[in-house]
Design a protein around this motif. Sequence first.
Motif, mmCIF file in Angstrom:
data_model
loop_
_atom_site.group_PDB
_atom_site.id
_atom_site.type_symbol
_atom_site.label_atom_id
_atom_site.label_comp_id
_atom_site.label_asym_id
_atom_site.label_seq_id
_atom_site.Cartn_x
_atom_site.Cartn_y
_atom_site.Cartn_z
ATOM 1 N N LEU B 129 0.890 -1.259 0.044
ATOM 2 C CA LEU B 129 0.028 0.072 -0.022
ATOM 3 C C LEU B 129 0.883 1.193 0.004
ATOM 4 C CD1 LEU B 129 -3.513 -0.536 2.248
ATOM 5 C CD2 LEU B 129 -2.827 -1.330 -0.318
ATOM 6 N N THR B 130 1.961 1.187 0.467
ATOM 7 C CA THR B 130 2.970 2.439 0.591
ATOM 8 C C THR B 130 3.448 2.543 -0.998
ATOM 9 O OG1 THR B 130 3.514 2.036 3.068
ATOM 10 C CG2 THR B 130 4.861 3.527 1.774
ATOM 11 N N ASP B 133 0.725 4.151 -2.917
ATOM 12 C CA ASP B 133 0.697 5.597 -2.087
ATOM 13 C C ASP B 133 1.487 6.291 -2.978
ATOM 14 O OD1 ASP B 133 -1.410 5.254 -0.281
ATOM 15 O OD2 ASP B 133 0.097 5.492 1.348
ATOM 16 N N PHE B 173 10.096 9.160 -0.314
ATOM 17 C CA PHE B 173 9.673 7.640 -0.509
ATOM 18 C C PHE B 173 11.026 6.787 -0.735
ATOM 19 C CE2 PHE B 173 5.482 9.202 -1.722
ATOM 20 C CZ PHE B 173 4.742 8.482 -0.938
#
Lengths: 275, 275
Positions: B129-130, B133, B173
Amino acid sequence: MSAREEEKPNERPGKRQKVGLYTLHYWDGIPGRGEYIRLVFEYTGTPYDEVKDNSTLMARITNPEIVGIPPNLWPPALELANGKWLSQTGVIINYLSPKLGLAGYAKDDTDLDEEEKIFLGAKNAQLVLTVLDMAVELHGVHHPVSVNLYYEDQKAEALRSAEQFRASRLPKFFQYFQTVLETNPANKGGKGPFLLSSLTTAADLALFHNMTGVLHAFPRRVKSIQESGKYELVFKLYERVQNEPKIAEYMESKRRQDFGMFGIFRHYPELDNEE
Amino acid sequence: MSAREEEKPNERPGKRQKVGLYTLHYWDGIPGRGEYIRLVFEYTGTPYDEVKDNSTLMARITNPEIVGIPPNLWPPALELANGKWLSQTGVIINYLSPKLGLAGYAKDDTDLDEEEKIFLGAKNAQLVLTVLDMAVELHGVHHPVSVNLYYEDQKAEALRSAEQFRASRLPKFFQYFQTVLETNPANKGGKGPFLLSSLTTAADLALFHNMTGVLHAFPRRVKSIQESGKYELVFKLYERVQNEPKIAEYMESKRRQDFGMFGIFRHYPELDNEE
């Protein structure tokens, strides 16, 4: 003010005794993304602790020496009884849902086989992530250029973004959830309505939170959406969850925080096309 | 051109015989979000079908009569052998990961107990999910005002957004995934690197896809990020996955589509601060 309202939230400063198996780490001062997880605990009557320590929260959850491996990038984060941590709102909800009976089947269900439970859990997860997508779009309306800039520094862009959101994106999400509710056979008999199966799921609770959020942030637009009569089941689900005894009690308690001017759900009158 | 390259993708027009248990429904013409799921199948050598029918895809997946309950809002969607459907990229990946041995433990693992497997699966989901994102933020750079408007109608806003993205969000990130890789004890001996455990997970494959995407969309900025030397393990993971035999074969095959000018990963030179 009732006795209930005077109770302190389960906040744990420093080393206070934990009340349950789960500790939620989230910002202090808003319901925000932490609220999706709080509602899971509150609805199921699951004891939980909270750490709301804004000053060190980010340092703590990005420091792998403290939080374990792999580290967690953003709050909310969930600390388990064994000292392990999880993050990502959707992942935390979907980790808790089957354990707490919020994945479309009862905790003690013996009728469904394992594969059916996995599929229902995935459907609940699908709906939860769609609710969270709606929240991401809501945040993007007041922060279209970057999360790094203040609203005031991207207000012109936000006004353009809000126009599109009110006209098209917000009704699209209402239409989607209305269709889900219309096509769930469990809702035929006038029970519910439920997004999935004939039980309250984490998806219902998450959509309830988004409804409280859009009613706060876009009261004018949501009123006109309601008056269109096209999305009655969505509003009915909102009312149903609001009146669930444990939720009603929670919403009146001190544990429920008001919306504010940070996080996802903010009321800027100009973005709701007010004068 | 090798024999492999001449092979047709597993595309299924109309009623052609299915090759496996899974059918991926996604747009034709770009890797896009469908690619996170294709990589799961390709890496594990799992047969799969594809339906790439742009003209009817949206009608089909939003029509509850055809797709079952609840309906699926956006592609990608996964059709199962029993006729049921799932959507939401992250949910599809996390549904497949334990079944295909991509959740941080082998499919036939007997050492871990059920609770440990659930936790590893959740950690894999957290990382997936990251990664997703990051993809949402990438899309927001060229569509800051609304997904409803063309890039050309929000280019001024996109230029502002890209500036913030290059300076701060993209390195954030990279730093996060570098920290995850640095703190995974399984990477100490020079094996891997892996994001989780000592096996390739769906999270590794997803991050690999984002790397191919940012190398396409922001080649200038990613080169400077690489030259900083701060995120070596992220680039090492990218190279490792790229050289996994099944992935290398896939990337050379006709099944791999080129990036284009729709979807998440688009190369607008002006957003990468090129003249």
